[in-house]
Design an enzyme around this catalytic site. Structure first.
Site, PDB file in Angstrom:
ATOM      1  N   HIS A   1       0.971  -1.315   0.076  1.00 53.03           N
ATOM      2  CA  HIS A   1       0.099  -0.270   0.067  1.00 53.03           C
ATOM      3  C   HIS A   1       0.734   1.157   0.069  1.00 53.03           C
ATOM      4  O   HIS A   1       0.561   2.205  -0.914  1.00 53.03           O
ATOM      5  CB  HIS A   1      -0.942   0.004   1.255  1.00 53.03           C
TER       6      HIS A   1
ATOM      7  N   SER B   1      -4.108   0.873  -4.963  1.00 54.10           N
ATOM      8  CA  SER B   1      -3.875  -0.485  -4.460  1.00 54.10           C
ATOM      9  C   SER B   1      -4.958  -1.613  -4.064  1.00 54.10           C
ATOM     10  O   SER B   1      -4.573  -2.604  -3.775  1.00 54.10           O
ATOM     11  CB  SER B   1      -2.950  -0.540  -3.087  1.00 54.10           C
TER      12      SER B   1
ATOM     13  N   HIS C   1       1.364   4.671  -2.924  1.00 59.24           N
ATOM     14  CA  HIS C   1       1.542   6.055  -2.729  1.00 59.24           C
ATOM     15  C   HIS C   1       2.813   6.861  -3.402  1.00 59.24           C
ATOM     16  O   HIS C   1       2.892   7.498  -4.339  1.00 59.24           O
ATOM     17  CB  HIS C   1       1.851   6.321  -1.242  1.00 59.24           C
TER      18      HIS C   1
END
Length: 261
Positions: free
Chosen positions: A125, A202, A130
């Site tokens: 994640h 994700s 990100h």
């Protein structure tokens, strides 16, 4: 050691080192499966800036990222650093890191029986979701500005119960800005809705819900609406806010500071 870490005070105690050599072949295989499951959908529906960042920072399908190698490519582009941390950070430590262009990055990876969902962030994640966006200069500036504004809210809060309550309310509003941009942000590109928020990037299920056309209401980004928009982390989103460019959210962070000052 990341030279930016010297600027940290509150967050310093949460910094760790990534032991990349300790990842097992099974963990690398889980990473590879996660990436392979996501990329066909993302190649069609992720924003151009995410896909460019994915390649610019050198993410690979076959192995868990070595953060030191990622940062060698990310740092020269925008000054950001994926900084290993021990887990969840308290708000003041989290904002301090963002304000110094350090993204708190967990180093553990979900197991094979949790491929679809894990309740707390993992390296998939945090890095896959990100970090590619941190290679885009405007988004990178926005994220730092967000951290600076949030850190400033606490600095300006007094010590009375009323002041603490006001600070909590303002923090909740800024949390909504983060949620509807960094986590569940969408952008219009070439007449289509594209994904850039990490919670969408994700998650196959969350993304499919958005791109199916039968999911959330997609509204034009409006800062006042975003700051007041309630949401639940435990269910699919009912409303999302589409921006026209990333300059829009950079300006929104500055405008939010004015509204909440």
């Amino acid at each position: 050691m990341n030279p930016q870490a010297a600027a940290l005070t509150v967050a310093e105690q949460y910094l760790i080192q990534q032991d990349w050599a300790a990842y097992t072949p099974e963990q690398h295989a889980v990473w590879a499966e996660l990436v392979r499951r996501r990329m066909p959908q993302l190649n069609e529906h992720a924003c151009a800036e995410y896909l460019d960042g994915f390649h610019q920072i050198g993410l690979r399908e076959d192995s868990i990222p070595n953060l030191a190698e990622v940062n060698k490519r990310l740092g020269p582009r925008t000054g950001w650093n994926a900084t290993p941390v021990s887990g969840f950070l308290p708000p003041d430590a989290f904002f301090e890191m963002l304000a110094t262009r350090q993204f708190p990055t967990t180093t553990w990876l979900r197991s094979r029986d949790s491929l679809e969902y894990t309740p707390e962030p993992d390296i998939f994640h945090d890095v896959f979701g990100h970090v590619p966006m941190h290679a885009h200069p405007v988004f990178a500036d926005f994220l730092q500005e967000y951290g600076r504004v949030c850190a400033g809210l606490k600095d300006s809060a007094g010590g009375t119960a009323s002041a603490r309550g006001t600070y909590k309310d303002k923090l909740e509003q800024m949390g909504r800005l983060f949620w509807f941009t960094v986590e569940f942000g969408v952008i219009r590109q070439n007449g289509r809705i594209k994904l850039y928020g990490s919670g969408l990037i994700s998650s196959h299920g969350e993304s499919e819900y958005v791109i199916s056309g039968h999911g959330p209401e997609i509204r034009d980004f409006n800062l006042d609406q975003v700051l007041d928009q309630q949401f639940l982390v435990s269910e699919m989103q009912k409303v999302l806010y589409a921006v026209e460019s990333f300059d829009q959210i950079f300006e929104a962070a500055k405008q939010a500071e004015e509204r909440l000052a």
